[in-house]
Design a protein around this motif. Structure first.
Motif, PDB file in Angstrom:
ATOM      1  N   THR A 146      -0.579  -7.771  -1.878  1.00 60.85           N
ATOM      2  CA  THR A 146      -0.050  -7.107  -2.794  1.00 60.85           C
ATOM      3  C   THR A 146      -1.229  -5.837  -3.023  1.00 60.85           C
ATOM      4  OG1 THR A 146      -0.670  -8.630  -4.549  1.00 60.85           O
ATOM      5  CG2 THR A 146       1.676  -8.533  -3.630  1.00 60.85           C
ATOM      6  N   TRP A 149      -1.121  -3.281  -0.617  1.00 63.45           N
ATOM      7  CA  TRP A 149      -0.196  -2.074  -0.454  1.00 63.45           C
ATOM      8  C   TRP A 149      -0.049  -1.417  -1.880  1.00 63.45           C
ATOM      9  CZ3 TRP A 149       2.987  -1.070   3.128  1.00 63.45           C
ATOM     10  CH2 TRP A 149       2.966  -1.467   4.080  1.00 63.45           C
ATOM     11  N   ASN A 150      -0.798  -1.988  -2.823  1.00 64.91           N
ATOM     12  CA  ASN A 150      -0.836  -1.471  -4.259  1.00 64.91           C
ATOM     13  C   ASN A 150      -1.903  -0.222  -3.962  1.00 64.91           C
ATOM     14  OD1 ASN A 150       0.872  -2.881  -5.563  1.00 64.91           O
ATOM     15  ND2 ASN A 150      -0.630  -4.365  -6.668  1.00 64.91           N
ATOM     16  N   TYR A 152      -2.663   1.429  -1.420  1.00 65.16           N
ATOM     17  CA  TYR A 152      -1.895   2.598  -0.499  1.00 65.16           C
ATOM     18  C   TYR A 152      -0.789   3.397  -1.702  1.00 65.16           C
ATOM     19  CZ  TYR A 152      -3.709   1.373   4.251  1.00 65.16           C
ATOM     20  OH  TYR A 152      -4.279   1.468   5.298  1.00 65.16           O
ATOM     21  N   ARG A 153      -0.257   2.688  -2.481  1.00 66.64           N
ATOM     22  CA  ARG A 153       0.601   3.305  -3.388  1.00 66.64           C
ATOM     23  C   ARG A 153       0.059   4.125  -4.518  1.00 66.64           C
ATOM     24  NH1 ARG A 153       3.075  -0.839  -5.404  1.00 66.64           N
ATOM     25  NH2 ARG A 153       2.109  -0.865  -7.450  1.00 66.64           N
ATOM     26  N   ILE A 173      -0.342   3.374   6.332  1.00 69.10           N
ATOM     27  CA  ILE A 173       0.229   2.149   5.730  1.00 69.10           C
ATOM     28  C   ILE A 173      -0.627   1.175   6.436  1.00 69.10           C
ATOM     29  CG2 ILE A 173       2.620   3.101   5.499  1.00 69.10           C
ATOM     30  CD1 ILE A 173       3.600   1.195   7.808  1.00 69.10           C
ATOM     31  N   TYR A 290       7.482   2.302  -5.549  1.00 65.34           N
ATOM     32  CA  TYR A 290       7.409   2.393  -4.462  1.00 65.34           C
ATOM     33  C   TYR A 290       6.703   3.806  -3.787  1.00 65.34           C
ATOM     34  CZ  TYR A 290      11.187   6.040  -5.075  1.00 65.34           C
ATOM     35  OH  TYR A 290      11.681   7.146  -5.558  1.00 65.34           O
ATOM     36  N   TYR A 298       8.939   2.353   0.871  1.00 64.62           N
ATOM     37  CA  TYR A 298       8.071   1.017   0.780  1.00 64.62           C
ATOM     38  C   TYR A 298       7.746   0.435  -0.774  1.00 64.62           C
ATOM     39  CZ  TYR A 298       6.696   2.174   5.402  1.00 64.62           C
ATOM     40  OH  TYR A 298       6.353   2.366   6.919  1.00 64.62           O
ATOM     41  N   HIS A 300       7.493  -2.441  -3.776  1.00 61.45           N
ATOM     42  CA  HIS A 300       6.492  -3.299  -4.173  1.00 61.45           C
ATOM     43  C   HIS A 300       6.727  -4.506  -3.888  1.00 61.45           C
ATOM     44  CE1 HIS A 300       9.194  -4.194  -7.754  1.00 61.45           C
ATOM     45  NE2 HIS A 300       8.147  -4.913  -8.103  1.00 61.45           N
ATOM     46  N   ILE A 302       7.209  -7.759  -1.791  1.00 60.44           N
ATOM     47  CA  ILE A 302       6.407  -8.137  -0.633  1.00 60.44           C
ATOM     48  C   ILE A 302       7.040  -9.472   0.022  1.00 60.44           C
ATOM     49  CG2 ILE A 302       4.311  -8.669   0.693  1.00 60.44           C
ATOM     50  CD1 ILE A 302       4.557  -6.005  -0.534  1.00 60.44           C
ATOM     51  N   LYS A 308       5.054  -7.434   4.510  1.00 61.37           N
ATOM     52  CA  LYS A 308       5.348  -6.069   4.188  1.00 61.37           C
ATOM     53  C   LYS A 308       6.570  -5.888   3.351  1.00 61.37           C
ATOM     54  CE  LYS A 308       4.535  -4.992   9.087  1.00 61.37           C
ATOM     55  NZ  LYS A 308       5.236  -4.359  10.422  1.00 61.37           N
ATOM     56  N   PRO A 309       6.601  -4.643   2.449  1.00 62.63           N
ATOM     57  CA  PRO A 309       7.787  -4.505   1.585  1.00 62.63           C
ATOM     58  C   PRO A 309       9.156  -4.964   2.238  1.00 62.63           C
ATOM     59  CG  PRO A 309       6.138  -2.776   1.488  1.00 62.63           C
ATOM     60  CD  PRO A 309       5.662  -3.616   2.768  1.00 62.63           C
TER      61      PRO A 309
END
Length: 373
Positions: A146, A149-150, A152-153, A173, A290, A298, A300, A302, A308-309
């Motif tokens: 997470t 991904w966070n 990147y977001r 991504i 997202y 994408y 949040h 996972i 992946k989302p």
């Protein structure tokens, strides 16, 4: 995440903002003039409410209905204090002096066990037990995943373009290879719980992320404490975690909760309404936290299988008494197929309503009795 609901509560429209909403707005209650039966009405009961930011990345609103102003206000302040305390305890981003919290556990990953209080130990143990006994699709050991991904977001939310993100990160991504390197760090079996001294130990490189269970657990705990303090009728909204205490005091038999249309982000449109009393209604959706790259959203949430989302659903709503279990189930269901959702409902005796990626509204047989036709 989570989540956005509209609650028609005790003669008013309670608009509940989601955790992590990109444009969080204050909740508000708009009185209506709907007539109700005069039977069993407490004519002296008044709604006292309190809303606040700063806990669990969302706006929390609590409404208590009582004929005693001092009692209501005292309990509203108590509930606010408890949310603040629990936020610190379950926080995986910040340390607090004298408090062993989730961040403390993560700081000690691969070094030593962390002794925590009964409340945090129970949350983690419940999350582990539910993972083993109910569904592996809600995994609190996804912290390393997470975080990526966070990151990147956050870049896209700050206004960075795809090209700028590629320049900074090497990819638009996270790559499959980068994610797969983290898979060994997401093994829930590597969370070691010692009930004799309330210690929690995780392996080197691991990190707990209780975002899928903490807010619901906290909401349920606060609700039960308010009930113990004598509160008979109330609505707690912590983002999409709605916990109802008791029944309406205006003669109606239940509360009406409207589930947000996932394609309308301002929260002012519903896809259906449910009638409930003394229970919890918890929603997870892809429409709040997202980012979008090349037309692909994408969110949040996972999927622990793909890292992946998840993109199976637009939203899922759980109806069951315990808000903590509802929170766990909403994530698990969001990562599940239709058949798996039906199995979850049967296994946990819960009601589930979901909206698929094509905006089809579906629900289990157990949910049909709640839906307002």
């Amino acid at each position: 995440m989570k989540k956005t609901l509209l609650a028609l509560a005790l003669g008013g429209l309670l608009i509940l903002s989601a955790c992590g909403d990109k444009n969080i707005k204050s909740n508000k209650i708009e009185e209506n003039n709907k007539k109700v039966s005069t039977e069993n009405i407490n004519k002296d009961a008044i709604k006292y409410d309190l809303g606040f930011y700063g806990t669990f990345d969302t706006y929390v609103e609590i409404a208590i209905y009582s004929d005693d102003e001092d009692f209501a206000k005292e309990n509203l302040e108590y509930a606010k204090m408890r949310f603040e305390d629990l936020h610190k305890l379950f926080d995986n981003y910040k340390n607090y002096t004298g408090l062993a919290n989730v961040k403390s556990i993560n700081d000690n990953a691969g070094i030593k066990p962390t002794v925590v209080n009964d409340t945090l130990f129970k949350l983690i143990k419940d999350s582990v037990d539910d993972y083993k006994n109910i569904s592996h699709k809600t995994n609190i050991a996804l912290g390393p995943v997470t975080k990526i991904w966070n990151d990147y977001r956050d870049l896209y939310d700050s206004g960075k373009t795809k090209e700028e993100v590629i320049k900074l990160k090497g990819e638009a991504i996270p790559s499959d290879a980068e994610l797969e390197k983290l898979r060994p760090l997401t093994n829930m079996n590597n969370i070691i719980l010692n009930e004799e001294n309330n210690s929690v130990e995780i392996g080197k490189g691991m990190a707990l992320d209780l975002g899928s269970t903490a807010k619901g657990f906290a909401t349920e705990l606060v609700a039960r404490e308010l009930e113990e303090r004598g509160v008979k009728s109330a609505v707690i909204s912590a983002g999409g975690n709605v916990r109802i205490i008791g029944k309406p005091l205006d003669g109606r038999d239940n509360f009406r909760i409207g589930i947000q249309n996932p394609e309308v982000e301002n929260g002012e449109d519903t896809i259906c309404v449910v009638n409930v009393v003394g229970t919890s209604v918890v929603t997870s959706g892809d429409y709040q936290r997202y980012f979008t790259v090349d037309g692909v959203r994408y969110c949040h949430i996972i999927d622990p299988d793909t890292l992946k989302p998840s993109n199976n659903l637009k939203s899922v709503t759980i109806i069951k008494g315990d808000s903590g279990l509802c929170d766990f189930l909403s994530t698990a269901a969001f990562n599940s197929s239709d058949d798996e959702i039906k199995y979850l409902a049967e296994k946990t005796d819960s009601a589930i309503i979901w909206v698929d990626k094509d905006m089809n509204i579906k629900f289990t047989e157990s949910a049909s009795r709640f839906i307002d036709n």
